[in-house]
Design a protein around this motif. Structure first.
Motif, PDB file in Angstrom:
ATOM      1  N   VAL A   1       0.821  -0.839  -0.307  1.00 49.40           N
ATOM      2  CA  VAL A   1      -0.085  -0.066  -0.015  1.00 49.40           C
ATOM      3  C   VAL A   1       1.241   1.342  -0.311  1.00 49.40           C
ATOM      4  CG1 VAL A   1      -1.457   0.899   1.407  1.00 49.40           C
ATOM      5  CG2 VAL A   1      -2.089  -1.061   1.235  1.00 49.40           C
ATOM      6  N   GLY A   2       1.811   1.426   0.649  1.00 48.94           N
ATOM      7  CA  GLY A   2       2.826   2.165   0.733  1.00 48.94           C
ATOM      8  C   GLY A   2       3.163   3.074   1.916  1.00 48.94           C
ATOM      9  N   ASN A   3       1.874   2.828   2.965  1.00 50.97           N
ATOM     10  CA  ASN A   3       2.233   3.379   3.856  1.00 50.97           C
ATOM     11  C   ASN A   3       1.645   2.275   5.197  1.00 50.97           C
ATOM     12  OD1 ASN A   3       0.036   4.561   2.055  1.00 50.97           O
ATOM     13  ND2 ASN A   3      -1.332   4.377   5.072  1.00 50.97           N
ATOM     14  N   PRO A   4       2.080   2.128   6.696  1.00 49.53           N
ATOM     15  CA  PRO A   4       1.085   1.062   7.353  1.00 49.53           C
ATOM     16  C   PRO A   4      -0.103   1.762   7.754  1.00 49.53           C
ATOM     17  CG  PRO A   4       3.333   2.848   8.560  1.00 49.53           C
ATOM     18  CD  PRO A   4       3.327   2.926   7.342  1.00 49.53           C
ATOM     19  N   PRO A   5      -0.399  -0.059   7.881  1.00 50.94           N
ATOM     20  CA  PRO A   5      -1.656  -0.112   7.645  1.00 50.94           C
ATOM     21  C   PRO A   5      -1.926   1.291   9.107  1.00 50.94           C
ATOM     22  CG  PRO A   5      -0.814  -1.594   8.689  1.00 50.94           C
ATOM     23  CD  PRO A   5      -0.015  -1.223   8.440  1.00 50.94           C
ATOM     24  N   PHE A   6      -2.007   1.127  10.885  1.00 47.40           N
ATOM     25  CA  PHE A   6      -2.087   2.617  11.299  1.00 47.40           C
ATOM     26  C   PHE A   6      -1.676   3.368  11.583  1.00 47.40           C
ATOM     27  CE2 PHE A   6      -2.147  -2.212  12.586  1.00 47.40           C
ATOM     28  CZ  PHE A   6      -3.190  -2.608  12.953  1.00 47.40           C
ATOM     29  N   GLU A   7      -1.289   3.554  10.590  1.00 45.03           N
ATOM     30  CA  GLU A   7      -0.489   5.136  10.734  1.00 45.03           C
ATOM     31  C   GLU A   7      -1.421   6.289  10.898  1.00 45.03           C
ATOM     32  OE1 GLU A   7       2.954   7.403   7.903  1.00 45.03           O
ATOM     33  OE2 GLU A   7       1.616   6.829   6.722  1.00 45.03           O
ATOM     34  N   SER A   8      -1.034   7.517  11.597  1.00 49.30           N
ATOM     35  CA  SER A   8      -2.189   8.907  12.229  1.00 49.30           C
ATOM     36  C   SER A   8      -0.858  10.268  11.740  1.00 49.30           C
ATOM     37  CB  SER A   8      -3.161   8.433  12.731  1.00 49.30           C
ATOM     38  OG  SER A   8      -2.484   8.267  14.455  1.00 49.30           O
ATOM     39  N   SER A   9      -1.928  11.300  12.846  1.00 54.42           N
ATOM     40  CA  SER A   9      -0.891  11.821  12.805  1.00 54.42           C
ATOM     41  C   SER A   9      -0.311  11.741  14.637  1.00 54.42           C
ATOM     42  CB  SER A   9      -2.178  13.315  12.845  1.00 54.42           C
ATOM     43  OG  SER A   9      -2.951  13.348  13.353  1.00 54.42           O
ATOM     44  N   SER A  10      -1.207  11.811  14.937  1.00 55.93           N
ATOM     45  CA  SER A  10      -0.608  11.162  16.971  1.00 55.93           C
ATOM     46  C   SER A  10      -0.571  10.059  17.360  1.00 55.93           C
ATOM     47  CB  SER A  10      -1.358  11.788  17.295  1.00 55.93           C
ATOM     48  OG  SER A  10      -2.926  10.426  17.919  1.00 55.93           O
ATOM     49  N   TYR A  11       0.160   9.805  18.380  1.00 55.76           N
ATOM     50  CA  TYR A  11       0.800   8.876  19.264  1.00 55.76           C
ATOM     51  C   TYR A  11      -0.943   8.002  19.310  1.00 55.76           C
ATOM     52  CZ  TYR A  11       5.803   9.123  19.389  1.00 55.76           C
ATOM     53  OH  TYR A  11       7.054   9.029  18.969  1.00 55.76           O
ATOM     54  N   SER A  12      -1.396   8.702  20.365  1.00 55.67           N
ATOM     55  CA  SER A  12      -2.659   8.434  21.025  1.00 55.67           C
ATOM     56  C   SER A  12      -3.531   7.900  20.017  1.00 55.67           C
ATOM     57  CB  SER A  12      -3.399   8.988  21.629  1.00 55.67           C
ATOM     58  OG  SER A  12      -3.731  10.238  20.617  1.00 55.67           O
ATOM     59  N   GLU A  13      -3.575   8.685  18.825  1.00 54.05           N
ATOM     60  CA  GLU A  13      -4.536   7.854  17.623  1.00 54.05           C
ATOM     61  C   GLU A  13      -4.265   6.611  17.305  1.00 54.05           C
ATOM     62  OE1 GLU A  13      -8.092   7.812  14.984  1.00 54.05           O
ATOM     63  OE2 GLU A  13      -7.470   8.480  16.979  1.00 54.05           O
ATOM     64  N   THR A  14      -3.126   6.381  16.670  1.00 51.05           N
ATOM     65  CA  THR A  14      -2.217   5.466  15.956  1.00 51.05           C
ATOM     66  C   THR A  14      -2.163   4.108  17.335  1.00 51.05           C
ATOM     67  OG1 THR A  14      -0.749   6.762  15.310  1.00 51.05           O
ATOM     68  CG2 THR A  14      -0.002   4.165  15.206  1.00 51.05           C
ATOM     69  N   TYR A  15      -2.257   4.251  18.316  1.00 51.73           N
ATOM     70  CA  TYR A  15      -2.184   2.771  19.655  1.00 51.73           C
ATOM     71  C   TYR A  15      -3.550   2.593  19.801  1.00 51.73           C
ATOM     72  CZ  TYR A  15       1.656   4.476  22.208  1.00 51.73           C
ATOM     73  OH  TYR A  15       3.181   4.212  23.441  1.00 51.73           O
ATOM     74  N   ARG A  16      -4.717   3.304  19.816  1.00 54.33           N
ATOM     75  CA  ARG A  16      -5.914   2.961  19.702  1.00 54.33           C
ATOM     76  C   ARG A  16      -6.117   2.269  18.142  1.00 54.33           C
ATOM     77  NH1 ARG A  16     -10.579   4.018  17.929  1.00 54.33           N
ATOM     78  NH2 ARG A  16     -10.028   5.786  15.492  1.00 54.33           N
ATOM     79  N   ARG A  17      -6.092   2.838  17.077  1.00 57.41           N
ATOM     80  CA  ARG A  17      -6.155   2.064  16.051  1.00 57.41           C
ATOM     81  C   ARG A  17      -5.692   0.677  16.528  1.00 57.41           C
ATOM     82  NH1 ARG A  17      -4.282   6.288  11.100  1.00 57.41           N
ATOM     83  NH2 ARG A  17      -7.085   7.864  11.579  1.00 57.41           N
ATOM     84  N   ILE A  18      -4.580   0.000  16.312  1.00 55.84           N
ATOM     85  CA  ILE A  18      -4.089  -0.429  16.114  1.00 55.84           C
ATOM     86  C   ILE A  18      -4.643  -1.638  17.725  1.00 55.84           C
ATOM     87  CG2 ILE A  18      -2.101  -2.233  17.524  1.00 55.84           C
ATOM     88  CD1 ILE A  18      -0.061   0.169  16.609  1.00 55.84           C
ATOM     89  N   LEU A  19      -5.210  -1.249  18.617  1.00 57.34           N
ATOM     90  CA  LEU A  19      -6.112  -2.180  19.785  1.00 57.34           C
ATOM     91  C   LEU A  19      -7.108  -1.914  19.274  1.00 57.34           C
ATOM     92  CD1 LEU A  19      -4.983  -0.063  23.285  1.00 57.34           C
ATOM     93  CD2 LEU A  19      -4.222  -2.352  22.309  1.00 57.34           C
TER      94      LEU A  19
END
Length: 225
Positions: free
Chosen positions: A205-223
């Motif tokens: 795809v060219g970028n990681p699946p859970f990438e976002s602009s903030s740490y907390s949002e990335t954490y949330r997406r992963i969980l």
């Protein structure tokens, strides 16, 4: 082979070539053994830096683990030596560099090549896990490419040899962190399988699946996967 028996190596046994990469604790250079003309990558680490960051233990562990792993898709650590100021790791030279750089250039990697990379990684990780080693930091920056474009897992700085294969330390790269690490639950070698899933997505795809602009949002997406 760069392990000439009883005599211990020094920097004078090598012709040093161009820099291959820079790291926090030192640099990696193309090098050639003077006696045999064998080509290697020489990783030069500064003891003062390692001590300042409290990384001596991690380096010992990296050497201990990587020197015992022999697999075509794992970068060989042939030997190491040190002087008053530096530690030198003699590594296999991977002529085609980092997978990360290839991904940056082409943005995505086609399905056939991604499938081949996944197969090679799966073999290498199965071998690691059989030897009770969890890598914990599979990502494009830690994957090098051999002469024919074959993948070589490098950088065992975060890996652990764990007779029980159960750990609780938080480590690795944010985009690649598995849910059980974020929740600080006990985890097993399965964390490496999560990482190759994330990698497979990023290559296609060219970028990681859970990438976002903030740490907390990335954490949330992963969980929430």
């Amino acid at each position: 082979s760069p392990s000439p028996g009883s005599r211990s190596l020094t920097i004078h046994d090598f012709d040093i070539g161009r820099p291959l990469g820079k790291g926090k604790f030192g640099n990696v250079y193309l090098a050639r053994l003077r006696d045999s003309h064998f080509i290697v990558a020489l990783k030069v680490l500064f003891k003062s830096q390692l001590e300042k960051e409290g990384m001596e233990h991690q380096l010992r562990r990296e050497i201990e683990i990587q020197s015992h792993l022999q697999h075509p898709n794992i970068l060989r650590l042939y030997n190491y030596f040190h002087d008053e100021r530096r530690v030198y790791l003699i590594l296999e030279y991977a002529p085609r560099g980092e997978l990360y750089k290839e991904l940056q250039k082409s943005h995505t990697i086609d399905e056939q090549r991604t499938a081949t990379i996944m197969e090679e990684l799966a073999h290498a990780l199965a071998y690691c896990h059989q030897n009770k080693v969890i890598h914990r930091d599979i990502k494009p920056e830690n994957l090098l490419l051999g002469l024919r474009g074959e993948v070589k897992i490098a950088d065992f700085g975060w890996s652990v040899h764990t007779p029980s294969l159960r750990r609780k330390t938080m480590c690795g790269t944010l985009d690649y962190l598995p849910p059980e690490m974020i929740e600080q639950r006990t985890y097993s070698e399965m964390v490496d399988l999560w990482c190759i899933g994330v990698l497979c997505y990023e290559l296609l795809v060219g970028n990681p699946p859970f990438e976002s602009s903030s740490y907390s949002e990335t954490y949330r997406r992963i969980l929430k996967v």
